[in-house]
Design a protein around this motif. Sequence first.
Motif, short mmCIF file in Angstrom:
data_model
loop_
_atom_site.label_atom_id
_atom_site.label_comp_id
_atom_site.label_asym_id
_atom_site.label_seq_id
_atom_site.Cartn_x
_atom_site.Cartn_y
_atom_site.Cartn_z
N LEU A 23 7.56 -57.50 -0.89
CA LEU A 23 8.52 -56.67 -1.33
C LEU A 23 8.20 -55.33 -0.90
N ARG A 24 6.93 -54.93 -0.87
CA ARG A 24 6.48 -53.35 -0.34
C ARG A 24 6.74 -53.46 1.10
N VAL A 25 6.50 -54.56 1.95
CA VAL A 25 6.88 -54.53 3.34
C VAL A 25 8.24 -54.34 3.59
N LEU A 29 10.16 -50.99 5.60
CA LEU A 29 10.44 -51.43 6.88
C LEU A 29 11.11 -50.51 7.79
N LEU A 30 11.96 -49.47 7.13
CA LEU A 30 12.42 -48.52 7.94
C LEU A 30 11.35 -47.34 8.29
N LYS A 31 10.51 -47.16 7.33
CA LYS A 31 9.41 -46.05 7.48
C LYS A 31 8.53 -46.83 8.69
N GLN A 34 10.30 -46.16 11.84
CA GLN A 34 10.12 -44.86 12.16
C GLN A 34 8.75 -44.30 12.98
N ILE A 35 7.78 -44.76 12.16
CA ILE A 35 6.27 -44.44 12.54
C ILE A 35 5.87 -44.81 14.10
N THR A 36 6.46 -46.09 14.02
CA THR A 36 5.96 -46.83 15.37
C THR A 36 6.90 -46.07 16.45
N VAL A 37 8.09 -46.05 16.35
CA VAL A 37 8.90 -45.16 17.43
C VAL A 37 8.24 -43.80 17.76
N VAL A 165 14.39 -35.37 10.97
CA VAL A 165 15.83 -34.79 10.93
C VAL A 165 16.85 -35.80 11.22
N LEU A 166 16.56 -36.65 12.28
CA LEU A 166 17.73 -37.52 12.66
C LEU A 166 18.08 -38.78 12.18
N THR A 167 16.69 -39.32 11.39
CA THR A 167 16.87 -40.44 10.68
C THR A 167 16.29 -40.48 9.26
N PRO A 168 17.00 -39.58 8.28
CA PRO A 168 16.47 -39.39 7.14
C PRO A 168 17.07 -40.39 6.10
N ARG A 169 16.36 -40.62 4.84
CA ARG A 169 16.97 -41.45 4.02
C ARG A 169 18.15 -40.81 3.25
#
Length: 375
Positions: A23-25, A29-31, A34-37, A165-169
């Motif tokens: 569940l935590r993963v 997942l989006l974060k 984001q961090i990987t990119v 800025v470009l991919t906020p929640r």
Amino acid sequence: MKQANPLRRAAGFTRRRTRVGLLRVRSSLLKIVQITVCAVSAYWFAEFVLGHEGPLFAATSAMIALGFGRDTRMRRTLEVALGCTLGILIGDILLSVLGTGPWQAAVVVFISLVIARFLDSGTIFSTQLGLQSLLVVLLPAPSDGVFARSADAIVGGVIALVITVLTPRDPRREPASDLRELFRELSGVLRECSLALREADATRAWHALVRARGTQQLMDAIPAALRGAREIATVSPAFRRRRGELERLRRLATQADLAMRNSRVFSRRLASVITHAALPDEAIEPLSQFLDELADAVDELGRSVAEPQQAARDRAEHVARTELAACASRLSPRTFGVTGLQGEGLILLLRPMLVDLMEGAGIDHDEAVRYLPRL
């Protein structure tokens, strides 16, 4: 048989940890993407565009700036990015003056932390500045020049800000979720008080008080969540239309905070009233029913926060206004046949709570006060 119970417990523990981990993963997942990119992009830019060899600090600065916080806010991202960049810059400057070694590392960390505390009170900023300057001194100097690592850190921080800025929640998700939970707790406190009245149970009234006090951490978190949401709505073109809704959430949060504080006072007084049997028997059932109806109106306010569509939010808020106004119009000791100082005082404690809730639902203060019967 003696070994079966420990084995079953271990298997159950493993299943629970696995389920929680998955569940935590899923929620992160989006974060993770984001961090990987962000890290790979910063490393690639520093290596292939700036021509730096092994730009480790570009990737680490980007990863640290985004992080796995509850939400990525502009202030937090900027704070961490500046902390990393300044730490590396200070380390580079002191390295060129002092050289490397244990005592130089101690001097660098000391000076970096002094500068960090002078510039900002944030613990994240201070920690990152000191840590990055220490790493600069301890790691071998790059072949690209003294300040190459500082440039790498700037690259990582800038790319982290761009991705923020470009991919906020959705900026309303976190404050709306917290506020929905606060209204759920307020409704629960009122229903607990209603049950305490019906059962003449002062202990249950104290339980309601404890529950109301237990929301303090949530109440403190909502303003910070709203500040972060406003930051995103200000800088992100995709969510600027949310600013009106965020203003409504701010209004609701302010009044919900006041109403919850009033509920604590009411619960404490209710425990005393029950203990001293200060209410006439014929007033108990109507007052208990009133508290349940008030809880229903609070539930409607919570529903107006949780609804994803504007039309549904407006409908729920309209229902809440109607129900709160109906409750307020009956809020007089005479309505419940209450006499005596303690009983009348208990009823009067509900009046400011009703005004706060009506203001939260969008009723002007003066109009909300006019709904209350004259004393």
